[in-house]
Write a protein that holds these residues in place. Structure first.
Motif, PDB file in Angstrom:
ATOM      1  N   CYS A 217      -0.369  -4.082   6.203  1.00  0.00           N
ATOM      2  CA  CYS A 217       0.595  -3.079   5.727  1.00  0.00           C
ATOM      3  C   CYS A 217       0.130  -2.497   4.395  1.00  0.00           C
ATOM      4  CB  CYS A 217       1.971  -3.704   5.526  1.00  0.00           C
ATOM      5  SG  CYS A 217       2.717  -4.303   7.039  1.00  0.00           S
ATOM      6  N   ASN A 218       0.300  -1.173   4.263  1.00  0.00           N
ATOM      7  CA  ASN A 218       0.001  -0.517   2.991  1.00  0.00           C
ATOM      8  C   ASN A 218       1.186  -0.722   2.058  1.00  0.00           C
ATOM      9  OD1 ASN A 218      -0.945   1.063   0.913  1.00  0.00           O
ATOM     10  ND2 ASN A 218      -0.535   3.010   1.916  1.00  0.00           N
ATOM     11  N   THR A 219       1.305  -1.956   1.591  1.00  0.00           N
ATOM     12  CA  THR A 219       2.394  -2.324   0.690  1.00  0.00           C
ATOM     13  C   THR A 219       1.862  -3.425  -0.209  1.00  0.00           C
ATOM     14  OG1 THR A 219       4.727  -3.009   0.605  1.00  0.00           O
ATOM     15  CG2 THR A 219       3.347  -4.079   2.276  1.00  0.00           C
ATOM     16  N   THR A 220       2.717  -3.962  -1.073  1.00  0.00           N
ATOM     17  CA  THR A 220       2.289  -5.063  -1.926  1.00  0.00           C
ATOM     18  C   THR A 220       3.333  -6.180  -1.879  1.00  0.00           C
ATOM     19  OG1 THR A 220       3.409  -4.514  -4.003  1.00  0.00           O
ATOM     20  CG2 THR A 220       1.395  -3.285  -3.500  1.00  0.00           C
ATOM     21  N   PHE A 221       2.906  -7.358  -2.273  1.00  0.00           N
ATOM     22  CA  PHE A 221       3.793  -8.520  -2.208  1.00  0.00           C
ATOM     23  C   PHE A 221       5.036  -8.307  -3.063  1.00  0.00           C
ATOM     24  CE2 PHE A 221       5.246 -12.780  -3.359  1.00  0.00           C
ATOM     25  CZ  PHE A 221       5.359 -13.340  -2.091  1.00  0.00           C
ATOM     26  N   ASP A 222       4.880  -7.746  -4.264  1.00  0.00           N
ATOM     27  CA  ASP A 222       6.025  -7.583  -5.160  1.00  0.00           C
ATOM     28  C   ASP A 222       7.003  -6.510  -4.687  1.00  0.00           C
ATOM     29  OD1 ASP A 222       5.293  -9.593  -6.869  1.00  0.00           O
ATOM     30  OD2 ASP A 222       4.162  -8.300  -8.214  1.00  0.00           O
ATOM     31  N   LEU A 223       6.513  -5.542  -3.898  1.00  0.00           N
ATOM     32  CA  LEU A 223       7.408  -4.494  -3.394  1.00  0.00           C
ATOM     33  C   LEU A 223       8.377  -5.044  -2.357  1.00  0.00           C
ATOM     34  CD1 LEU A 223       5.607  -1.099  -2.582  1.00  0.00           C
ATOM     35  CD2 LEU A 223       7.432  -1.531  -4.230  1.00  0.00           C
ATOM     36  N   GLU A 224       7.892  -5.925  -1.479  1.00  0.00           N
ATOM     37  CA  GLU A 224       8.705  -6.392  -0.351  1.00  0.00           C
ATOM     38  C   GLU A 224       8.541  -7.900  -0.163  1.00  0.00           C
ATOM     39  OE1 GLU A 224       8.687  -3.617   3.187  1.00  0.00           O
ATOM     40  OE2 GLU A 224       6.694  -3.243   2.375  1.00  0.00           O
ATOM     41  N   THR A 225       8.733  -8.648  -1.228  1.00  0.00           N
ATOM     42  CA  THR A 225       8.466 -10.090  -1.205  1.00  0.00           C
ATOM     43  C   THR A 225       9.057 -10.765   0.021  1.00  0.00           C
ATOM     44  OG1 THR A 225       8.546 -10.013  -3.614  1.00  0.00           O
ATOM     45  CG2 THR A 225       8.596 -12.188  -2.601  1.00  0.00           C
ATOM     46  N   GLY A 226      10.326 -10.478   0.309  1.00  0.00           N
ATOM     47  CA  GLY A 226      11.030 -11.172   1.390  1.00  0.00           C
ATOM     48  C   GLY A 226      10.424 -10.962   2.763  1.00  0.00           C
ATOM     49  N   ALA A 430      -5.209  -5.833  -7.042  1.00  0.00           N
ATOM     50  CA  ALA A 430      -6.231  -6.893  -6.981  1.00  0.00           C
ATOM     51  C   ALA A 430      -5.959  -7.832  -5.804  1.00  0.00           C
ATOM     52  CB  ALA A 430      -6.249  -7.679  -8.286  1.00  0.00           C
ATOM     53  N   GLN A 431      -4.671  -8.168  -5.597  1.00  0.00           N
ATOM     54  CA  GLN A 431      -4.318  -9.043  -4.474  1.00  0.00           C
ATOM     55  C   GLN A 431      -4.557  -8.329  -3.139  1.00  0.00           C
ATOM     56  OE1 GLN A 431      -0.197  -9.967  -3.889  1.00  0.00           O
ATOM     57  NE2 GLN A 431      -0.621 -11.869  -2.808  1.00  0.00           N
ATOM     58  N   LEU A 436      -7.890  -7.798   1.741  1.00  0.00           N
ATOM     59  CA  LEU A 436      -8.765  -6.942   2.536  1.00  0.00           C
ATOM     60  C   LEU A 436     -10.105  -7.632   2.785  1.00  0.00           C
ATOM     61  CD1 LEU A 436      -8.484  -4.243   3.835  1.00  0.00           C
ATOM     62  CD2 LEU A 436      -9.205  -3.144   1.716  1.00  0.00           C
ATOM     63  N   ASN A 437     -10.651  -8.254   1.758  1.00  0.00           N
ATOM     64  CA  ASN A 437     -11.907  -9.011   1.903  1.00  0.00           C
ATOM     65  C   ASN A 437     -11.762 -10.135   2.925  1.00  0.00           C
ATOM     66  OD1 ASN A 437     -14.175  -8.119   0.336  1.00  0.00           O
ATOM     67  ND2 ASN A 437     -12.945  -8.487  -1.498  1.00  0.00           N
TER      68      ASN A 437
END
Length: 445
Positions: A217-226, A430-431, A436-437
């Motif tokens: 997903c083109n998102t980040t952990f802090d945006l949608e933690t749950g 960075a995460q 991705l790697n």
């Protein structure tokens, strides 16, 4: 071992093609090779857009464009998503094995390692599995919306939604998991789209998408933690727009004169209005928006697609001395421009991420699909925007537009939260890169 070779297969609409093409450009910077499969119609559009050297539109040489027919006749309405979904599945499915064979024959050292699909193309994962090829999903919407589709069967089993329509069995809020926000049933992404066809299609489609071993997903952990606690397959790889890569080809011609026009406007003065590639306003709502923008007496940049049913020429009449109306805009460049004050948006996920990454506050005007869910996040979770109230006929009136824009631009806390959210998202990059790697290593092995 050869290099990691992805076969990327987007559903043939702009909101899927552009994000997957952008993601493909990012994968190339990690040393991957991409075969990008589109419908014949979109293949020709992409080819001609990329040949337009005057706009410096390029696709990396490690991305090879290929096509198959999608079975949609020229006289068919491509906005009829139910028709496009059905014919695409039926037509492309039988032709895909031969295409894979032909692609692999061209470079036997670097055969396709992984098939990467967007929503509605899960059938290709089944084809890949039969051929012994790994599969992954690139989801062009939020992780929460994916979690909601993946919860359909559980919500049916619990008696929360009807098994045939997806409609709520009683008036209630839905909480997909204990650490996700409570949402109205109407905010579920299948609730207002294409009636029961889309719900029943997605109920089946999720069985296909569960064949994918990774959900990106083109998102980040802090945006949608749950959302990330709902499935171990979910992997945030965003924000992808922050990656510096080649200029993307756009299927639609962008009117870049708006960038020069923005250069002439004061900082944080312009109201940007765009409802994405699919949504059209009805004439009476179009007029209210035009009159609302006029009442504000502020500069505005308004994207009015030629296919919006009301006509770009009609919109030109409303631009006056303060406004600028264009058929399509280079949105990332627009939202990163210092002249932009706020974004009146349909809250599609691509627009939401692009706005957040530039610290732009929102005025939310969702229509359907995941847009209502995204509005819940923007207004109630992240608190970086406001919604509009409708009158008894369902219209957003010109006075309401004027009132909410002025309220938003006068709210220092929302503006400050928008800047802070932007900083958090950029730090999350960075995460996303690390994930991705890991994903590329998995696809290669």
């Amino acid at each position: 071992m050869g290099i990691t070779h992805f076969l990327a297969i987007p559903f043939p609409i702009l909101g899927h093609i552009n994000p997957l093409l952008q993601f493909s450009q990012v994968l190339v910077t990690y040393g991957c090779k991409i075969t990008f499969l589109s419908s014949d119609e979109n293949y020709h559009k992409l080819k001609s857009a990329c040949a337009d050297a005057g706009h410096a539109k390029v696709i990396d040489s490690n991305i090879r464009l290929v096509s198959l027919p999608d079975g949609v006749d020229p006289e068919d309405d491509r906005k009829d998503q139910a028709r496009v979904i059905s014919t695409t599945i039926n037509t492309m499915r039988v032709k895909l094995p031969k295409l894979i064979q032909d692609v692999n024959a061209l470079d036997s050292e670097n055969k396709i390692s992984c098939i990467l699909v967007t929503k509605n193309m899960g059938w290709a994962l089944e084809v890949g599995r039969q051929l012994g090829i790994k599969g992954a999903l690139f989801w062009p919407a939020s992780a929460t919306s994916l979690a909601s589709f993946n919860s359909i069967q559980r919500l049916i089993d619990e008696g929360t939604i009807d098994s045939k329509t997806g409609l709520p069995t009683k008036k209630q809020e839905i909480q997909l998991s204990s650490n996700l926000p409570l949402m109205e049933a109407a905010a579920m992404p299948w609730y207002c789209l294409f009636n029961s066809f889309f719900f029943l299609h997605m109920k089946e489609e999720m069985q296909n998408l569960n064949l994918a071993e990774r959900w990106l997903c083109n998102t980040t952990f802090d945006l949608e933690t749950g959302a990330f606690s709902t499935s171990p397959k979910l992997l945030p790889v965003g924000p992808l727009m922050a990656n510096d890569h080649s200029v993307l080809c756009s299927l639609w011609e962008e009117d870049r004169t708006c960038l020069q026009w923005l250069d002439l406007q004061p900082p944080q003065s312009v109201i940007y209005v765009s409802f994405g590639s699919m949504v059209s306003l009805k004439p009476n709502q179009f007029n209210e928006l035009a009159l609302g923008l006029d009442l504000l007496k502020r500069p505005f940049l308004w994207v009015v697609r030629e296919d919006n049913g009301f006509g770009l020429n009609n919109a030109y009449e409303f631009q006056g001395s303060l406004g600028k109306v264009v058929g399509w805009a280079p949105q990332k460049k627009v939202l990163s421009h210092p002249a932009i004050a706020c974004f009146i948006s349909h809250c599609g996920w691509n627009s939401t991420i692009e706005g957040i990454c530039n610290g732009v506050p929102f005025l939310c005007w969702p229509f359907c699909s995941d847009q209502l869910m995204n509005k819940t996040y923007i207004c109630d979770v992240w608190k970086v925007g406001l919604g509009f109230d409708r009158d008894e006929k369902g219209l957003i009136l010109k006075e309401e537009i004027k009132k909410k824009v002025e309220q938003l631009l006068g709210d220092e806390e929302i503006i400050e939260r928008s800047s802070k959210l932007m900083e958090i998202i950029i730090k999350n990059k960075a995460q996303g890169d690390q994930n991705l790697n890991m994903f590329i290593s998995w696809a290669k092995d």
